[in-house]
Design an enzyme around this catalytic site. Structure first.
Site: not given
Length: 268
Positions: A17, A19, A61, A64, A139, A141, A197
């Site tokens: 992952d 972020d 996770g 969005r 994400s 991004n 995470d």
């Protein structure tokens, strides 16, 4: 260090992952979500107030828009979904999600981002060893964050929110994104490692059949990560680098001891 800690260098592949695992962008996401939801909750009179627990329970996770819908649903609030090109001021699921993305992008470009040192060290070690590695992130991004952090060149595959939308992949905790990541990387999930995470991410990797799911506890909680599917939980990925260094030192020591014993033996 736990004896059960897996050896990433023996994995067929490793999928990370982004972020909160590779970069501390989870904190940037959390701040951006709080700014947006504090405003929405105040203007709409939604109670109870938005909290960090809401982020971990409903947003962390997930893609969005799914995160927006999940959180509002927890307060029995239903609004139109809208469209992905809704302006940030639109009072739709997509509008609120786009509002948050604008706040995140502004913060990222203004402050920059650096990877967690332990995560960078592990990525470098895996890359040097030729282990196939990739990123699975909800994400949209992800590419921008990886580039800003100087990490993009390490990864053969990036399955992110853009790819998920294009290929109609269900959001974590569904298995889709990690399954797609393993397929793109050309590895068997049962012989590979997923690193997450978020509880939704750990559940996604477990559902995709990963033999090892490493939970990185940056605030979610070890018990929550294990309950979601993590097979081992660590506080930082540097433990894997330290373990490899310790193993290498022991091997060198064993070799030296063997050489000394051989030198001390009398010729036949």
């Amino acid at each position: 260090m736990p004896e059960a800690l897996p050896d990433p260098l023996r994995a067929e592949g490793v999928l990370f992952d982004l972020d909160g695992v590779l970069t501390p962008t989870a904190e940037v996401h959390m701040r951006a979500w709080k700014v947006v939801f504090d405003d929405v909750f105040e203007r709409w009179g939604i109670t109870p107030a938005y909290s960090d627990a809401d982020y971990f329970d409903y947003v962390d996770g997930k893609k969005r828009y799914d995160g927006v819908a999940s959180l509002l649903r927890s307060r029995n609030v239903e609004i139109p979904w809208g469209a992905v090109d809704d302006p940030p001021e639109a009072e739709t699921i997509c509008g609120i999600g786009n509002r948050k993305n604008a706040a995140f992008a502004e913060s990222l470009r203004g402050e920059g981002i650096a990877p967690f040192p332990g995560s960078l060290a592990l990525v470098e070690k895996l890359h040097a060893a030729g282990i196939p590695i990739g990123v699975v992130s909800s994400s949209k991004n992800a590419e921008e964050v990886l580039a800003a952090a100087g990490l993009r060149s390490f990864f053969r595959v990036v399955v992110d929110g853009v790819v998920a939308e294009r290929n109609n992949l269900a959001s974590k905790p569904a298995a889709d994104m990690f399954s797609a990541g393993a397929a793109a990387l050309g590895v068997d999930p049962a012989r590979s490692i997923a690193v997450e995470d978020a509880t939704s991410g750990a559940a996604s990797a477990a559902a995709a059949g990963f033999g090892v799911v490493v939970g990185v506890d940056r605030g979610t909680g070890a018990d929550a990560l294990r309950a979601a599917g993590a097979t081992v939980v660590v506080s930082d990925l540097d433990v894997f680098v330290d373990a490899a260094a310790d193993e290498g030192a022991r091997s060198d020591s064993d070799s030296a001891d063997q050489d000394t014993r051989s030198d001390n033996e009398d010729p036949a």
